[in-house]
Design an enzyme around this catalytic site. Structure first.
Site, short mmCIF file in Angstrom:
data_model
loop_
_atom_site.label_atom_id
_atom_site.label_comp_id
_atom_site.label_asym_id
_atom_site.label_seq_id
_atom_site.Cartn_x
_atom_site.Cartn_y
_atom_site.Cartn_z
N ARG A 74 0.82 -1.23 0.00
CA ARG A 74 0.00 0.00 0.00
C ARG A 74 0.85 1.27 0.00
O ARG A 74 0.43 2.31 0.50
CB ARG A 74 -0.95 0.03 1.19
N LYS A 99 1.76 11.42 -11.30
CA LYS A 99 0.92 10.47 -12.02
C LYS A 99 1.73 9.22 -12.29
O LYS A 99 2.84 9.29 -12.81
CB LYS A 99 0.47 11.06 -13.35
N GLU A 158 7.31 19.37 -25.07
CA GLU A 158 6.72 19.69 -23.76
C GLU A 158 7.38 20.95 -23.18
O GLU A 158 6.73 21.75 -22.52
CB GLU A 158 6.87 18.52 -22.78
N LYS A 201 5.87 22.93 -14.33
CA LYS A 201 4.96 21.83 -14.03
C LYS A 201 4.67 21.76 -12.54
O LYS A 201 3.53 21.55 -12.12
CB LYS A 201 5.49 20.49 -14.55
N GLU A 226 -5.98 17.16 -10.48
CA GLU A 226 -6.67 17.48 -11.73
C GLU A 226 -8.08 17.99 -11.57
O GLU A 226 -8.98 17.55 -12.28
CB GLU A 226 -6.70 16.26 -12.64
N ARG A 270 -4.78 22.10 -13.64
CA ARG A 270 -3.85 21.15 -14.23
C ARG A 270 -4.16 20.86 -15.70
O ARG A 270 -3.28 20.44 -16.46
CB ARG A 270 -3.85 19.85 -13.41
N ASN A 295 -2.43 20.14 -20.70
CA ASN A 295 -2.85 19.42 -21.89
C ASN A 295 -2.83 20.31 -23.13
O ASN A 295 -3.34 19.91 -24.18
CB ASN A 295 -4.25 18.84 -21.70
N HIS A 352 -2.42 18.89 -26.51
CA HIS A 352 -2.68 17.47 -26.38
C HIS A 352 -4.06 17.06 -26.89
O HIS A 352 -4.30 15.88 -27.10
CB HIS A 352 -2.51 17.02 -24.92
N HIS A 380 -3.46 14.14 -29.11
CA HIS A 380 -3.87 12.76 -28.82
C HIS A 380 -4.58 12.12 -30.00
O HIS A 380 -4.39 10.94 -30.30
CB HIS A 380 -4.79 12.72 -27.60
N HIS A 420 4.71 10.96 -29.44
CA HIS A 420 3.91 11.84 -28.60
C HIS A 420 4.31 13.31 -28.74
O HIS A 420 3.46 14.18 -28.95
CB HIS A 420 4.01 11.41 -27.13
N1 LIG Z 1 3.32 10.28 -15.48
C1 LIG Z 1 3.15 11.33 -16.23
O1 LIG Z 1 2.75 12.40 -15.77
C2 LIG Z 1 3.47 11.24 -17.69
C3 LIG Z 1 3.53 12.39 -18.47
C4 LIG Z 1 3.87 12.26 -19.80
C5 LIG Z 1 4.14 11.02 -20.33
N2 LIG Z 1 4.06 9.93 -19.55
C6 LIG Z 1 4.37 8.59 -20.07
O2 LIG Z 1 5.75 8.55 -20.39
C7 LIG Z 1 5.95 7.58 -21.40
C8 LIG Z 1 6.85 8.16 -22.44
O3 LIG Z 1 8.08 8.49 -21.83
P1 LIG Z 1 9.41 8.55 -22.69
O4 LIG Z 1 9.19 9.43 -23.85
O5 LIG Z 1 10.53 8.84 -21.76
O6 LIG Z 1 9.49 7.08 -23.29
P2 LIG Z 1 10.41 5.84 -22.90
O7 LIG Z 1 10.46 5.64 -21.45
O8 LIG Z 1 9.94 4.70 -23.71
O9 LIG Z 1 11.84 6.32 -23.38
C9 LIG Z 1 12.04 6.57 -24.75
C10 LIG Z 1 13.21 5.73 -25.31
O10 LIG Z 1 14.42 6.34 -24.91
C11 LIG Z 1 15.26 5.39 -24.27
N3 LIG Z 1 16.05 6.15 -23.30
C12 LIG Z 1 15.61 6.82 -22.23
N4 LIG Z 1 16.61 7.49 -21.65
C13 LIG Z 1 17.71 7.24 -22.37
C14 LIG Z 1 19.07 7.69 -22.28
N5 LIG Z 1 19.45 8.56 -21.36
N6 LIG Z 1 19.95 7.22 -23.19
C15 LIG Z 1 19.54 6.37 -24.17
N7 LIG Z 1 18.28 5.95 -24.32
C16 LIG Z 1 17.37 6.39 -23.42
C17 LIG Z 1 14.32 4.38 -23.71
O11 LIG Z 1 14.94 3.13 -23.52
C18 LIG Z 1 13.24 4.33 -24.77
O12 LIG Z 1 13.62 3.47 -25.79
C19 LIG Z 1 4.58 7.18 -21.91
O13 LIG Z 1 4.25 5.93 -21.42
C20 LIG Z 1 3.67 8.25 -21.32
O14 LIG Z 1 2.36 7.75 -21.07
C21 LIG Z 1 3.73 10.02 -18.26
ZN LIG Z 2 2.62 15.21 -23.25
#
Ligand SMILES: NC(=O)c1ccc[n+]([C@@H]2O[C@H](COP(=O)([O-])OP(=O)(O)OC[C@H]3O[C@@H](n4cnc5c(N)ncnc54)[C@H](O)[C@@H]3O)[C@@H](O)[C@H]2O)c1
Ligand SMILES: [Zn+2]
Ligand SMILES: NC(=O)c1ccc[n+]([C@@H]2O[C@H](COP(=O)([O-])OP(=O)(O)OC[C@H]3O[C@@H](n4cnc5c(N)ncnc54)[C@H](O)[C@@H]3O)[C@@H](O)[C@H]2O)c1
Ligand SMILES: [Zn+2]
Lengths: 366, 366
Positions: free
Chosen positions: B122, B144, B186, B230, B240, B244, B248, B251, B255, B268
């Protein structure tokens, strides 16, 4: 007598209503909360067969769009897999952030439905409608939700508060007697740890296991005071920083007995009953509690039809070993909740192992 | 220049440190937080190969007992199944309430590790060490966490705040260029919705996509201001309720573009870039935003190497339809975030469909 108990937490407050026959007014109670129009009722087939129709009618009466999800009954189905079934139904019915999950059932349904609500769209509303005594006085109050991991109970979960809890004591009439007695163990617990007056009322009641058939008034009172006790404790310590530990009275040795008997031979309430007898005796041995009061506790447990002795064949060393692996162990020290008088307990990790052994030996069937 | 940003939330506050080369001091930063001695590092094989050893060394240096769990890379592994793997490793290593999950990776790793930490026992501690630009400025800030449902992104999750976020800009040197640009979308977003000065700095910078090689100082500043933006927004609206939503920006249409291109052709950040151009044009059409400022936005997007036009072949009616099924739709009305000046936006659900169509038509590749 209807009671409404307020649970006041820093982030969110909600009410617990104890109302005989209240199930038929569920929709009316909920409509005061200004929730979205979609409701998903989660239950199990046994309970849904008995109370599903009334629940759906009560919700539709005030205009909710209702869908349902029934999950197989039983602790072994309290899994992520069952929760995934709830997610699927939530998706199918396009539940939104403002939508509500209604948990209609015992602790198993309540814990899973609560966890699904906590994690669907990062949190939608949940209303608990507990149908077992244990769920009414324990699992539906306090915001713990979760499921089991194949290798351990309740390892996966979240703290997530319901928007409302509706307790209808009359549904207890169909609860199997052994389940009713099991729930009574937690009620007695509240008498010992928090509410001496509740203890007195239980002591004064004649046929404790028949209460639900003969004295709905007293039963309602007992339910309300039990919820109040838990709400008081949780309100002072929502996230288990300290005080909340007293709710584990009887559970230290209780958990060991439960797990060593494979969660089958002895059920949770029975194990807690045994654990309370043991904790009481330990407190007496350590001169923290008057032996007469411990006897009153044990007599009440017996009157309820709950065990006061260890199941035969259970190894005392195995119990003591098992205490060490409990979730609640901190730095290798076993923590006990011990009564100091009826209505008050203290927390200690200073119980010598030989005192535990001695007390357990006294509790073996001769 | 090292920066420390405070995120102040009603229930819990924490810090985000932006420190070039800081990865080697992760343990030292964490040891100020008085966490338990067990740490579980969650990562993916690619990132762990590059930065795992340094991370483990930094943690062991200050005495942590470290275990690791690497999950397959990629959005399609952002599932409950991967989270279950984290649970298994947590169990195997007997993580306790006081233990900590360190998320070393992009948003995929961060979201899953965060969700596992939110739900194991938990809730145990989580520290985010984002390695992608998107994770640094977006996913690691705000609490999130979650995973995808087979039929929808991020449907399962929890709001759960980290204990600490460590951003080491120098790890961005190994991030694939397209991922870097995606994260920049972003960053530009924060300039438009919140921080006009950040926008100016981005505009003034020469080689935006080369920043991480040539100007770590400016990069650090951009990271810090983005996180601050942020954190400001989230601090005012953790769950939210309202504000917040401005995060978006870009977005809404973004999206739709993402989902219609199957989350593959357009990533994205690219979709958000397209969405910002569209939202900007809508605002101009509605006479809410000066066309010169919209042009400055679009030029900055272009300079970053991000798209400003719709991918060819994308059907405009399909986009408009897709807007209707978005999670953020309320009572059937599509909500847009529209700029009123650089650094400020407004929220409206009063955008006529024909304005949307007209703007999208202008954005088709000729
Ligand atoms: N929690 C939130 O508030 C929030 C906000 C926006 C997006 N997200 C989520 O985040 C995800 C996307 O994140 P992302 O764009 O980081 O994708 P990701 O985690 O898939 O990373 C992108 C790619 O870069 C590689 N990578 C990352 N860091 C690296 C580094 N330093 N050197 C070499 N390679 C590296 C990863 O292995 C991957 O292949 C989605 O699932 C999305 O839903 C969450
Ligand atoms: Zn985004
Ligand atoms: N969340 C918490 O704080 C908390 C606290 C204590 C226990 N729990 C959990 O609660 C669960 C145990 O709850 P429980 O004892 O209610 O078990 P349960 O949900 O399995 O219910 C017990 C049995 O009674 C049946 N039943 C329930 N209500 C009935 C009714 N009105 N009429 C006929 N049959 C009925 C059920 O179908 C089931 O077979 C455990 O999983 C435990 O971990 C949670
Ligand atoms: Zn119990």
């Amino acid at each position: 007598m209807d009671s409404v108990i307020g649970v006041n937490l820093p982030e969110q407050s909600y009410q617990i209503a104890v109302v005989a026959g209240g199930l038929d007014d569920l929709g009316v109670w909920m409509s005061r909360l200004k929730l979205g129009k979609k409701v998903l009722v989660v239950s199990n087939p046994v309970i849904f067969k008995k109370y599903g129709e009334r629940t759906l009618a009560a919700l539709k009466l005030v205009g909710y769009e209702v869908s349902t999800c029934t999950l197989p009954a039983g602790e072994r189905y309290k899994t992520l897999k069952s929760v995934q079934k709830i997610y699927d139904v939530a998706l199918e019915n396009r539940l939104e952030r403002s939508s509500t999950v209604v948990a209609l059932g015992g602790g198993v349904v309540g814990d899973m439905a609560g966890f699904a609500a906590a994690t669907w769209l990062r949190g939608i509303n949940v209303v608990q409608v507990p149908t077992s005594l244990l769920a009414m006085v324990d699992s539906s109050v306090g915001g713990k939700t979760g499921v089991n991991h194949p290798q351990g109970k309740n390892l996966i979960g979240a703290f997530y508060q319901p928007k409302f809890v509706l307790i209808d004591p009359s549904v207890l009439k169909t609860l199997p007697p052994r389940e009713f007695r099991a729930g009574m163990a937690e009620v007695i617990k509240y008498g010992i740890i928090w509410d001496a007056e509740l203890f007195d009322k239980l002591e004064a009641a004649k046929r404790l296991d028949q209460l639900r058939y003969v004295d709905e008034e007293l039963l309602s009172l007992i339910l309300a005071r039990s919820c109040q006790a838990k709400a008081d404790v949780v309100g002072k310590d929502e996230k288990e920083a300290g005080l909340r530990a007293i709710l584990n009275y009887g559970h230290t040795i209780g958990h060991a007995v439960e797990s060593l008997t494979g969660y089958k031979l002895v059920n949770h309430g029975e194990a807690v009953a045994i654990g309370m007898v043991a904790a009481g005796q330990i407190a007496v041995q350590l001169k923290m509690w008057k032996s007469e009061e411990a006897q009153r506790q044990d007599a009440l447990i017996e009157k309820t039809g709950l065990p006061t002795q260890l199941p035969s064949g259970l190894d005392i060393d195995a119990i003591v070993d098992s205490l060490q692996t409990d979730k609640k162990v901190k730095d290798g020290k076993v923590r006990f909740i011990l009564p100091t008088q009826i209505g008050a307990v203290t927390i200690t990790d200073q119980v010598p192992a030989d005192v535990i052994r001695q007390v357990l030996r006294q509790m073996q069937v001769s």
